[in-house]
Design a protein around this motif. Sequence first.
Motif, PDB file in Angstrom:
ATOM      1  N   TYR A   8       0.861  -1.191   0.000  1.00  0.00           N
ATOM      2  CA  TYR A   8       0.000   0.000   0.000  1.00  0.00           C
ATOM      3  C   TYR A   8       0.895   1.237   0.000  1.00  0.00           C
ATOM      4  N   ILE A   9       0.846   2.001  -1.087  1.00  0.00           N
ATOM      5  CA  ILE A   9       1.694   3.181  -1.258  1.00  0.00           C
ATOM      6  C   ILE A   9       0.831   4.422  -1.118  1.00  0.00           C
ATOM      7  N   SER A  10       1.156   5.251  -0.137  1.00  0.00           N
ATOM      8  CA  SER A  10       0.411   6.483   0.112  1.00  0.00           C
ATOM      9  C   SER A  10       1.275   7.687  -0.247  1.00  0.00           C
ATOM     10  N   GLY A  11       0.780   8.504  -1.148  1.00  0.00           N
ATOM     11  CA  GLY A  11       1.474   9.734  -1.488  1.00  0.00           C
ATOM     12  C   GLY A  11       0.911  10.935  -0.773  1.00  0.00           C
ATOM     13  N   GLU A  12      -0.130  10.737   0.028  1.00  0.00           N
ATOM     14  CA  GLU A  12      -0.791  11.841   0.718  1.00  0.00           C
ATOM     15  C   GLU A  12      -0.633  11.763   2.226  1.00  0.00           C
ATOM     16  N   GLU A  13      -0.221  10.618   2.759  1.00  0.00           N
ATOM     17  CA  GLU A  13      -0.088  10.435   4.196  1.00  0.00           C
ATOM     18  C   GLU A  13       1.279   9.863   4.525  1.00  0.00           C
TER      19      GLU A  13
ATOM     20  N   ILE B 205       1.796  11.085  -7.645  1.00  0.00           N
ATOM     21  CA  ILE B 205       2.949  10.369  -8.197  1.00  0.00           C
ATOM     22  C   ILE B 205       3.537  11.187  -9.347  1.00  0.00           C
ATOM     23  N   TYR B 206       4.876  11.218  -9.413  1.00  0.00           N
ATOM     24  CA  TYR B 206       5.527  11.994 -10.463  1.00  0.00           C
ATOM     25  C   TYR B 206       6.738  11.238 -10.996  1.00  0.00           C
ATOM     26  N   ASN B 207       7.126  11.615 -12.190  1.00  0.00           N
ATOM     27  CA  ASN B 207       8.326  11.093 -12.837  1.00  0.00           C
ATOM     28  C   ASN B 207       9.391  12.187 -12.787  1.00  0.00           C
TER      29      ASN B 207
ATOM     30  N   PRO C  68       3.675  17.457 -10.291  1.00  0.00           N
ATOM     31  CA  PRO C  68       2.811  16.299 -10.033  1.00  0.00           C
ATOM     32  C   PRO C  68       1.340  16.684 -10.138  1.00  0.00           C
ATOM     33  N   GLY C  69       0.549  15.811 -10.737  1.00  0.00           N
ATOM     34  CA  GLY C  69      -0.860  16.086 -10.937  1.00  0.00           C
ATOM     35  C   GLY C  69      -1.197  16.697 -12.271  1.00  0.00           C
ATOM     36  N   SER C  70      -0.181  17.085 -13.037  1.00  0.00           N
ATOM     37  CA  SER C  70      -0.439  17.643 -14.361  1.00  0.00           C
ATOM     38  C   SER C  70      -0.816  16.525 -15.336  1.00  0.00           C
TER      39      SER C  70
ATOM     40  N   GLN D  18       2.161  14.279 -16.376  1.00  0.00           N
ATOM     41  CA  GLN D  18       2.621  13.406 -15.295  1.00  0.00           C
ATOM     42  C   GLN D  18       1.642  12.255 -15.063  1.00  0.00           C
ATOM     43  N   ILE D  19       0.354  12.542 -15.085  1.00  0.00           N
ATOM     44  CA  ILE D  19      -0.647  11.494 -14.862  1.00  0.00           C
ATOM     45  C   ILE D  19      -0.583  10.449 -15.961  1.00  0.00           C
ATOM     46  N   LYS D  20      -0.476  10.898 -17.222  1.00  0.00           N
ATOM     47  CA  LYS D  20      -0.411   9.953 -18.334  1.00  0.00           C
ATOM     48  C   LYS D  20       0.861   9.117 -18.282  1.00  0.00           C
ATOM     49  N   GLU D  21       1.980   9.756 -17.991  1.00  0.00           N
ATOM     50  CA  GLU D  21       3.257   9.042 -17.968  1.00  0.00           C
ATOM     51  C   GLU D  21       3.295   8.038 -16.828  1.00  0.00           C
ATOM     52  N   CYS D  22       2.888   8.449 -15.636  1.00  0.00           N
ATOM     53  CA  CYS D  22       2.941   7.541 -14.480  1.00  0.00           C
ATOM     54  C   CYS D  22       1.939   6.405 -14.616  1.00  0.00           C
TER      55      CYS D  22
END
Length: 469
Positions: A120-125, A175-177, A184-186, A189-193
Amino acid sequence: MAKTKTVFVCQECGYESPKWMGRCPGCQNWNTLIEETVRPAAPAAGSLRTQDSKPSLLTDVVLEEEPRILTGMKEFNRVMGGGVVPASLTLVGGDPGIGKSTLLLQASDQLARSGRKVLYISGEESLRQTKMRAQRLGIVSDCLYVLAETDIHRIEAHLQDVQPEIMIIDSIQTIYNSEMSSAPGSISQIKECTGELMRLAKTSGIAVFIVGHVTKNGALAGPRTLEHMVDTVLYFEGERHHTFRILRAVKNRFGSTNEMGVFEMKESGLSEVANPSEIFLQERTKGAAGSAVVAAIEGTRPVLVEVQALVTPTSFGNPRRMAAGMDNHRISLLMAVLEKRVGLLLQNQDAYINVAGGIKLDEPATDLAAAISIASSFSNKPTKITDIFIGEVGLTGEVRRVSRIEQRVNEAYKLGFSRAYIPEKNQDGWSPPKGMSLVGVASLSQAIDLALGGPQGIVPESEFFPSDY
């Protein structure tokens, strides 16, 4: 050194333009184009090709049925089409605070308890915040790994160490590259990730779940191509001030679409609702005018819900037409049919329609129940508590045939209903359960006469529409 190339990308629809424009030609929104750096595409990046791949005859392909991964949540398994498919990519969307993270954390716990290794990967917590939420939900498992990370390359490195069977990303907007200059969130970035996660899922056999934010309009944030890339799209719906939550599948390559699972939010987390029809009908008022019950098909099972209507004289020049849980335009159409074909004087009446329980109905088979509830409220005559109404209403006032009528009637019989108003054309070829009577109706006016005994206020069509008008 090669010159850096930039492009302006719409953050709503993904439209790309070589120059900045105030209004996006794709979605017609203002000030949504953001400048982003274009990264040269790597020759083999995101490729699913293997070294021995070559064209094969379809008849020569050996099909091996992949066993689905079952969770301890039957409603979750139902929506997924019978369980989680290995090497699949699932997108879960919903309003903020609706319970997406709680649902996936509880599903992770159920999978880990069955011996499956879950990451479980959390990018917000942070890890401590995730631990606090897990303690509140009573989650304790030796096979559940948690990680606080947002770099896609570091996530891929951790996958090699843990080698999980299921991975959950909460959320894809964080998530970002690191090789891309956009934030992140653009869109890029969303398409690539998402493309990188899809490659990891297909090549390593890991079932991946990603959480997606939604826009103000209720659609998933990011380009529409995001929904085309994944295998399954789930929407977690419900009102924040109500306890019931609905998990709905709008796309599923491995199961039925528009499948629905019902959960109840409690202090200890989400609990399954085994019989949603009973929950939706338990607070129905006996003898109240403006109420009708319909058996709607949600995915593979029928669900009985109550359609409520309130018709009252208007205080304004134009009457109001409001609907919650049904299409507002469909309600206006049904009221026009009631006025023209049945003779109800609704042109100076406000109408408010509500589907109890917060569920959304979008199939034509709910037309008859909505029309009956409107006529019941207008005439102040209640329907019988054991009656159910199923049928599609046409513009000429006819009641048209619907699908899976036998399954709908059987579900109504299980919940104590004894009479079903159905289209006349649906009566042939089958027999109802013992104790259930069928009333075949050919027109909306006939259904109103039989169910309500002819509502008060009906004016003959010859008087309402004079020939010399």
